[in-house]
Design an enzyme around this catalytic site. Structure first.
Site, PDB file in Angstrom:
ATOM      1  N   ASP A 145      24.226   5.358  23.437  1.00  0.00           N
ATOM      2  CA  ASP A 145      25.611   5.462  23.001  1.00  0.00           C
ATOM      3  C   ASP A 145      25.637   5.715  21.498  1.00  0.00           C
ATOM      4  O   ASP A 145      25.857   4.816  20.702  1.00  0.00           O
ATOM      5  CB  ASP A 145      26.338   4.161  23.358  1.00  0.00           C
ATOM      6  CG  ASP A 145      27.826   4.360  23.431  1.00  0.00           C
ATOM      7  OD1 ASP A 145      28.272   5.526  23.315  1.00  0.00           O
ATOM      8  OD2 ASP A 145      28.544   3.366  23.606  1.00  0.00           O
ATOM      9  N   CYS A 147      36.427 -34.132  19.797  1.00  0.00           N
ATOM     10  CA  CYS A 147      37.265 -35.219  20.255  1.00  0.00           C
ATOM     11  C   CYS A 147      36.522 -36.508  19.933  1.00  0.00           C
ATOM     12  O   CYS A 147      35.321 -36.610  20.129  1.00  0.00           O
ATOM     13  CB  CYS A 147      37.466 -35.093  21.761  1.00  0.00           C
ATOM     14  SG  CYS A 147      37.981 -36.627  22.534  1.00  0.00           S
ATOM     15  N   TYR A 186      15.785  13.977  23.321  1.00  0.00           N
ATOM     16  CA  TYR A 186      15.732  14.006  24.783  1.00  0.00           C
ATOM     17  C   TYR A 186      15.648  15.410  25.370  1.00  0.00           C
ATOM     18  O   TYR A 186      15.655  15.577  26.585  1.00  0.00           O
ATOM     19  CB  TYR A 186      16.895  13.248  25.410  1.00  0.00           C
ATOM     20  CG  TYR A 186      18.271  13.646  24.883  1.00  0.00           C
ATOM     21  CD1 TYR A 186      18.798  14.906  25.158  1.00  0.00           C
ATOM     22  CD2 TYR A 186      19.033  12.746  24.148  1.00  0.00           C
ATOM     23  CE1 TYR A 186      20.045  15.269  24.691  1.00  0.00           C
ATOM     24  CE2 TYR A 186      20.290  13.106  23.681  1.00  0.00           C
ATOM     25  CZ  TYR A 186      20.789  14.365  23.941  1.00  0.00           C
ATOM     26  OH  TYR A 186      22.021  14.726  23.480  1.00  0.00           O
ATOM     27  N   GLU A 204      15.704   8.208  31.663  1.00  0.00           N
ATOM     28  CA  GLU A 204      15.729   7.474  30.395  1.00  0.00           C
ATOM     29  C   GLU A 204      17.131   6.921  30.179  1.00  0.00           C
ATOM     30  O   GLU A 204      18.087   7.400  30.781  1.00  0.00           O
ATOM     31  CB  GLU A 204      15.316   8.364  29.223  1.00  0.00           C
ATOM     32  CG  GLU A 204      16.193   9.573  29.051  1.00  0.00           C
ATOM     33  CD  GLU A 204      15.640  10.571  28.029  1.00  0.00           C
ATOM     34  OE1 GLU A 204      14.877  10.153  27.158  1.00  0.00           O
ATOM     35  OE2 GLU A 204      15.984  11.744  28.129  1.00  0.00           O
ATOM     36  N   LYS A 251      20.792   6.251  28.710  1.00  0.00           N
ATOM     37  CA  LYS A 251      21.757   7.104  28.030  1.00  0.00           C
ATOM     38  C   LYS A 251      22.238   6.351  26.802  1.00  0.00           C
ATOM     39  O   LYS A 251      22.881   5.305  26.901  1.00  0.00           O
ATOM     40  CB  LYS A 251      22.938   7.411  28.957  1.00  0.00           C
ATOM     41  CG  LYS A 251      23.933   8.360  28.320  1.00  0.00           C
ATOM     42  CD  LYS A 251      24.956   8.818  29.339  1.00  0.00           C
ATOM     43  CE  LYS A 251      25.870   9.891  28.795  1.00  0.00           C
ATOM     44  NZ  LYS A 251      26.703   9.412  27.692  1.00  0.00           N
ATOM     45  N   CYS A 301      36.779 -40.394  27.167  1.00  0.00           N
ATOM     46  CA  CYS A 301      37.430 -39.095  27.330  1.00  0.00           C
ATOM     47  C   CYS A 301      37.005 -38.480  28.665  1.00  0.00           C
ATOM     48  O   CYS A 301      35.813 -38.321  28.921  1.00  0.00           O
ATOM     49  CB  CYS A 301      37.045 -38.160  26.179  1.00  0.00           C
ATOM     50  SG  CYS A 301      37.678 -36.488  26.392  1.00  0.00           S
ATOM     51  N   CYS A 333      42.291 -36.575  26.434  1.00  0.00           N
ATOM     52  CA  CYS A 333      42.440 -38.030  26.339  1.00  0.00           C
ATOM     53  C   CYS A 333      43.315 -38.451  25.176  1.00  0.00           C
ATOM     54  O   CYS A 333      43.508 -39.645  24.957  1.00  0.00           O
ATOM     55  CB  CYS A 333      41.076 -38.697  26.227  1.00  0.00           C
ATOM     56  SG  CYS A 333      40.298 -38.470  24.616  1.00  0.00           S
ATOM     57  N   SER A 389      27.352  19.027  28.425  1.00  0.00           N
ATOM     58  CA  SER A 389      27.626  17.623  28.694  1.00  0.00           C
ATOM     59  C   SER A 389      27.022  17.283  30.049  1.00  0.00           C
ATOM     60  O   SER A 389      26.372  18.122  30.680  1.00  0.00           O
ATOM     61  CB  SER A 389      29.113  17.351  28.656  1.00  0.00           C
ATOM     62  OG  SER A 389      29.762  18.272  29.484  1.00  0.00           O
ATOM     63  N   LEU A 390      27.209  16.059  30.479  1.00  0.00           N
ATOM     64  CA  LEU A 390      26.596  15.599  31.713  1.00  0.00           C
ATOM     65  C   LEU A 390      27.654  15.209  32.731  1.00  0.00           C
ATOM     66  O   LEU A 390      28.698  14.680  32.380  1.00  0.00           O
ATOM     67  CB  LEU A 390      25.732  14.363  31.442  1.00  0.00           C
ATOM     68  CG  LEU A 390      24.412  14.550  30.715  1.00  0.00           C
ATOM     69  CD1 LEU A 390      23.843  13.192  30.330  1.00  0.00           C
ATOM     70  CD2 LEU A 390      23.430  15.309  31.588  1.00  0.00           C
ATOM     71  N   LYS A 399      26.356   5.845  35.094  1.00  0.00           N
ATOM     72  CA  LYS A 399      26.906   4.959  34.056  1.00  0.00           C
ATOM     73  C   LYS A 399      26.911   3.499  34.481  1.00  0.00           C
ATOM     74  O   LYS A 399      27.028   3.171  35.658  1.00  0.00           O
ATOM     75  CB  LYS A 399      28.354   5.380  33.725  1.00  0.00           C
ATOM     76  CG  LYS A 399      28.494   6.828  33.256  1.00  0.00           C
ATOM     77  CD  LYS A 399      27.990   7.033  31.847  1.00  0.00           C
ATOM     78  CE  LYS A 399      29.006   6.651  30.814  1.00  0.00           C
ATOM     79  NZ  LYS A 399      30.088   7.612  30.618  1.00  0.00           N
ATOM     80  N   CYS A 405      43.068 -34.742  21.336  1.00  0.00           N
ATOM     81  CA  CYS A 405      42.319 -34.172  22.449  1.00  0.00           C
ATOM     82  C   CYS A 405      43.251 -33.861  23.619  1.00  0.00           C
ATOM     83  O   CYS A 405      44.009 -34.743  24.048  1.00  0.00           O
ATOM     84  CB  CYS A 405      41.242 -35.169  22.864  1.00  0.00           C
ATOM     85  SG  CYS A 405      40.411 -34.714  24.393  1.00  0.00           S
ATOM     86  N   GLU A 420       0.833  -1.199   0.000  1.00  0.00           N
ATOM     87  CA  GLU A 420       0.000   0.000   0.000  1.00  0.00           C
ATOM     88  C   GLU A 420       0.865   1.244   0.000  1.00  0.00           C
ATOM     89  O   GLU A 420       0.652   2.196  -0.745  1.00  0.00           O
ATOM     90  CB  GLU A 420      -0.827   0.039   1.298  1.00  0.00           C
ATOM     91  CG  GLU A 420      -2.134  -0.673   1.248  1.00  0.00           C
ATOM     92  CD  GLU A 420      -3.047  -0.034   0.238  1.00  0.00           C
ATOM     93  OE1 GLU A 420      -3.546   1.080   0.498  1.00  0.00           O
ATOM     94  OE2 GLU A 420      -3.229  -0.645  -0.843  1.00  0.00           O
ATOM     95  N   TYR A 421       1.847   1.199   0.912  1.00  0.00           N
ATOM     96  CA  TYR A 421       2.764   2.315   1.076  1.00  0.00           C
ATOM     97  C   TYR A 421       3.529   2.542  -0.224  1.00  0.00           C
ATOM     98  O   TYR A 421       3.628   3.667  -0.729  1.00  0.00           O
ATOM     99  CB  TYR A 421       3.711   1.984   2.237  1.00  0.00           C
ATOM    100  CG  TYR A 421       4.788   2.992   2.499  1.00  0.00           C
ATOM    101  CD1 TYR A 421       4.547   4.080   3.338  1.00  0.00           C
ATOM    102  CD2 TYR A 421       6.047   2.853   1.924  1.00  0.00           C
ATOM    103  CE1 TYR A 421       5.545   5.005   3.589  1.00  0.00           C
ATOM    104  CE2 TYR A 421       7.044   3.772   2.174  1.00  0.00           C
ATOM    105  CZ  TYR A 421       6.790   4.843   3.007  1.00  0.00           C
ATOM    106  OH  TYR A 421       7.774   5.748   3.256  1.00  0.00           O
TER     107      TYR A 421
HETATM  108  S1  IVH Z   1      20.654  14.896  28.271  1.00  0.00           S
HETATM  109  C1  IVH Z   1      21.976  19.131  29.215  1.00  0.00           C
HETATM  110  N1  IVH Z   1      19.780  12.488  27.737  1.00  0.00           N
HETATM  111  O1  IVH Z   1      25.191  12.097  26.556  1.00  0.00           O
HETATM  112  C2  IVH Z   1      22.094  17.667  29.170  1.00  0.00           C
HETATM  113  N2  IVH Z   1      21.940  13.102  27.016  1.00  0.00           N
HETATM  114  O2  IVH Z   1      27.295  13.810  28.274  1.00  0.00           O
HETATM  115  C3  IVH Z   1      21.989  17.154  27.814  1.00  0.00           C
HETATM  116  N3  IVH Z   1      23.100  11.360  25.757  1.00  0.00           N
HETATM  117  O3  IVH Z   1      26.541  13.761  24.132  1.00  0.00           O
HETATM  118  C4  IVH Z   1      22.098  15.715  27.743  1.00  0.00           C
HETATM  119  N4  IVH Z   1      21.497   9.872  25.849  1.00  0.00           N
HETATM  120  O4  IVH Z   1      24.147  13.210  23.462  1.00  0.00           O
HETATM  121  C5  IVH Z   1      20.792  13.361  27.644  1.00  0.00           C
HETATM  122  N5  IVH Z   1      18.882  10.408  27.267  1.00  0.00           N
HETATM  123  C6  IVH Z   1      19.885  11.285  27.181  1.00  0.00           C
HETATM  124  C7  IVH Z   1      21.082  10.978  26.510  1.00  0.00           C
HETATM  125  C8  IVH Z   1      22.093  11.904  26.454  1.00  0.00           C
HETATM  126  C9  IVH Z   1      22.709  10.131  25.404  1.00  0.00           C
HETATM  127  C10 IVH Z   1      24.412  11.935  25.417  1.00  0.00           C
HETATM  128  C11 IVH Z   1      24.323  13.304  24.841  1.00  0.00           C
HETATM  129  C12 IVH Z   1      25.644  13.944  25.189  1.00  0.00           C
HETATM  130  C13 IVH Z   1      26.109  13.154  26.341  1.00  0.00           C
HETATM  131  C14 IVH Z   1      26.145  14.033  27.557  1.00  0.00           C
END
Ligand code: IVH
Length: 821
Positions: free
Chosen positions: A119, A428, A227, A115, A117, A434, A413, A84-85, A316, A410, A37-38
């Protein structure tokens, strides 16, 4: 060009429908229509856009395929920096974070948004109204690279937002990543194409996004979870982070399905544990859990330190990958006899534990990854999975390393180790004796469906083997002499010892099928054991099996099908002349000496006659007056003979045969035919059934593979010893009596008959008439054959029967044999 209104609105309608289905498919993971369909809508839109190119707009779903390659990535500035976090590596650090938050806010508990994190790669999207305007990488947090063309190919990123109420401008932050399944697929393809694979999904996602050619990005199944937000103009009504994410979701952006609002720190700790348990089951790599204060007002009150917000933290998981070196590659024998390689590692902390061994799976895997002792490797330990070597770092390989070799015998044995062609696992062959396989073998032997020894469970076997009281199944029947030692065993009272010994004693009376199954021959399950017992009611005959053909008889020549067999027969019916000269000449042609054509070869053979003479001919002799032979060819011939080629009658015959152009007879089949029949005489007389390759399983379920296992099992001397000890300990079964000299004995009972040549009645009719009189009809002449029924044009069977002194029977004799029928 003027465009009809109807076309404009149809195009708009199709785009809306496709966007809608994309959203359900890529964002909600919940397709609404069948693919066909799509596809139909997609093609209709494409057709209309081809016909009215003026109507193509960058937001059209057809425009995701990726435009022209870029020369380089442009640098762009984020409106609000990407932060960053802060990290927490254990529970105490997480609790400390929560304490600081509570203190600053003056609360005793806080609501957090939680939620996983991801990668992957941090990306910032800019939407103006509903339209996606720009996508940029995080870069240094202030400035990143413009990857709009690449991100536009990601199906879960909307080119136009759904719904309504979008700010006039907003920066959406999220993580672009590659699902694990997509990663496996990309690597599998890369392995086929150029062998350059990615080490992990994160690298693969980065490699896919940072492609100047967006068409390549379009082929990678990237996706994105959002996020948070950066800059927002003419804002949204939300008062919490979770409400904001709910809005993003309504607008068609993908958010984490694991997203949760939690009340207080204890719930956060439980959530972290829950996600860690789930980690391997998720189709994407995560490296921890992120907690954010949910209230936006509180976030603002908390503010930032350095480059990280005070209102969020990443808790982490322990790293799952680490670098170390392989100290040695060793082989272990498992309970089933599988010989598996292991890497002994320089101990390393990974996935929350110190690891000093990693599985290498099998030899093919070692070859594929080219792992050697001395290599520096990435090892991975995910959850409870056995640590494994992900890949080596070739640039760190020290000199003098050697590829890993499978041991010949082996390690436990000393029995031969075999790796059947096409199988990954080496095994073996020690079987019953054995040590590594002892527990498994004895356990299988005693099982209910085998010898059925009640009370001999896995744990008890373990104890008995570990104390040296049992080494193989035959030792079970000597346990009664160790009664005192048995009583000393843990949890073995006098009574249970008595019961066990009775059960062992009773197991001696069994059936042949159970006994065969109990031996634990690979691939011989209960059904096959039963079939073997039916086919060989006399055990001694089974034990005597030494060749695969005894179980799976074969006739004819491998590679010769029915058509080729008929073609060969037909060819010889025309009585071709096979002359030594002709064969020599064909042999010469087949050597492919430059300049030696069919005619030249014939001329050479005419002139020199023998191989001897030709092989000693000098360039001068060769050049003298042979038609078609110039100086160059003469030298080529001389050079050829200087390598002392071997001229054998078989080789010449085989070349002659291959040169006859019989359908289906190439060099390989010709060689096989000559190998089988040896002489021209024998081959020229071979009947179709002597030629055509057939095999027949004598026992249901026993093909060549199973037959090989059985033969291999009985070939091991030590297996035979264990069997002898079992039988002399008194293991026995009923042997069904052969109804000897029964009153209704048939005239041909006990006679083995073979039929060959052309007879006036069909072979099947003759066969059933013979069988009805008790005869066994087989296809090969052997010492066991009593009669050979030979019709017109008998083949090699007649020769063989004569040689073995088998009684020959013609049509007349056959009538007698059948009693005038
Ligand atoms: S919040 C102001 N939520 O982690 C804070 N970051 O060290 C903004 N990352 O490179 C980050 N999953 O891309 C947040 N559920 C999540 C995440 C997340 C992955 C990454 C983010 C950043 C790093 C922060």
């Amino acid at each position: 060009m003027s465009v009809p209104i109807a076309v404009r609105s149809r195009i708009e309608e199709l785009r809306r429908e496709i966007d809608h289905h994309n959203y359900h498919y890529y964002v909600r993971d919940d397709p609404q229509v069948p693919d066909a369909e799509y596809d139909r809508r997609w093609r209709e839109l494409q057709d209309l856009e081809t016909r009215y190119p003026d109507l193509i707009s960058p937001e059209s779903p057809t425009q995701r395929v990726g435009g022209e390659p870029l020369a380089s990535f442009a640098e762009v500035e984020h409106l609000v920096p990407m932060l960053s976090l802060e990290n927490a590596f254990d529970e105490a650090e997480l609790r400390a974070f929560d304490r600081r938050v509570c203190e600053r806010l003056g609360y005793d508990r806080v609501r957090y948004l939680a939620e996983p994190k991801l990668d992957g790669l941090a990306i910032s999207l800019i939407f103006e109204g509903r339209r996606l305007r720009r996508a940029a990488t995080r870069g240094d947090g202030r400035r990143g690279e413009d990857v709009t063309a690449q991100v536009r190919t990601i199906r879960s990123v909307p080119l136009r937002l759904r719904g309504e109420g979008w700010p006039t401008l907003m920066e959406v932050r999220g993580e672009v990543f590659l699902p694990k399944t997509g990663f496996t697929a990309i690597n599998a393809r890369a392995r086929e194409e150029d062998g350059k694979t990615f080490a992990n999904p994160r690298n693969a996602a980065a490699g896919s996004l940072r492609q100047l050619d967006p068409k390549i990005t379009a082929q990678r199944p990237l996706t994105m979870f959002c996020y948070g937000l950066g800059a927002v103009q003419d804002g949204t009504p939300a008062s919490t982070h979770s409400e904001r994410l709910a809005l993003l979701k309504d607008w068609g952006l993908r958010t984490s399905p694991e997203l949760r609002v939690l009340d207080g720190i204890e719930a956060c700790i439980a959530y972290h544990q829950e996600i860690e348990t789930k980690r391997d089951a998720l189709d994407y790599d995560i490296d921890g859990v992120v907690f954010k204060v949910d209230s936006l007002a509180d976030q603002e009150a908390l503010g930032f330190v350095a480059r990280a917000p005070r209102w969020a933290i990443a808790y982490k998981f322990p790293a799952q990958e680490a670098l170390t070196t392989v100290e040695a590659v060793v082989f272990n024998v498992g309970r089933t006899g599988a010989v598996t390689p292991m890497a002994r590692l320089q101990p390393v902390f990974v996935g929350g534990a110190t690891v000093s061994n990693a599985t290498l799976h099998n030899l093919d895997e070692i070859r594929r990854k080219d792992i050697r002792a001395g290599d520096t490797v990435y090892i991975r330990r995910a959850g409870d999975v056995i640590p494994e070597v992900v890949r080596i770092l070739p640039e760190r390989r020290p000199p003098g390393t050697e590829p890993v070799k499978l041991p010949r015998s082996c390690p436990d044995c000393n029995s031969p180790v075999v790796k059947p062609a096409g199988e990954a696992i080496a095994r073996c062959t020690g079987g019953l004796h054995c040590p590594a396989q002892r527990k498994e073998t004895i356990w299988h032997f005693a099982a209910r469906r085998a010898m059925d020894i009640e009370g001999l469970g896995e744990e008890l076997i373990e104890q008995l083997v570990d104390r040296g009281m049992l080494a193989d199944p035959a030792d079970l029947y000597t346990l009664k002499e160790k009664r005192e030692q048995l009583i000393d065993l843990e949890r073995m009272g006098k009574k249970s010892v008595a019961n066990l010994l009775t059960a062992i004693e009773e197991s001696k009376s069994t059936t042949l099928a159970r006994f065969i199954f109990a031996l634990g021959i690979r691939e011989v399950g209960e059904a096959t054991a039963q079939a073997l017992a039916d086919a060989f009611p006399d055990w001694r005959q089974l034990r005597k099996i030494r060749r695969v053909e005894d179980l799976v008889p074969q006739w004819g020549v491998k590679g010769v099908g029915p058509e080729t067999a008929r073609a060969v027969r037909k060819f010889f019916e025309d009585k071709p002349a096979f002359t030594p000269k002709g064969a020599f000449s064909d042999w010469l042609v087949a050597r492919k000496i430059p300049g030696v054509t069919v005619n030249v070869a014939a001329a050479l053979v005419d002139r020199f006659e023998t191989f001897q003479a030709l092989s000693q001919a000098q360039v001068d002799d060769l050049e003298q007056g042979i038609k078609g032979v110039g100086h160059k060819t003469a030298r080529a011939i001389r050079r050829f003979f200087e390598d002392k080629p071997e001229f054998t009658p078989e080789g010449a015959f085989s070349d002659w045969l291959a040169a006859r152009k019989i359908p289906g007879v190439g060099t390989k089949v010709a060689a096989a035919l000559v190998d089988h029949f040896k002489t021209f005489q024998a081959l020229s007389r071979a009947q179709v059934e002597d030629l055509e390759y057939r095999k027949e399983s004598r026992v249901p379920g026993v093909g060549e593979v199973v037959a090989e296992r059985i033969v291999g099992f009985f070939a091991e001397r030590r297996n035979r010893i264990v069997i002898r000890r079992l039988l002399s300990a008194g293991v026995h079964w009923e042997t069904p009596a052969v109804p000897a000299a029964a009153p209704d004995q048939l005239p041909l009972t006990g006679k083995t008959v073979v039929i060959t040549g052309t007879l006036s009645r069909s072979r099947d009719r003759i066969k059933s008439a013979l069988q009805a009189r008790g005869a066994k009809v087989t296809s090969t002449v052997s010492k066991q054959t009593d009669y050979l029924i030979a019709g017109a044009d008998p083949g090699s069977k007649l020769t063989k029967a004569r040689a073995l002194g088998v009684t020959l029977v013609d049509e007349e004799g056959l009538a007698d044999l059948l009693g005038g029928d």
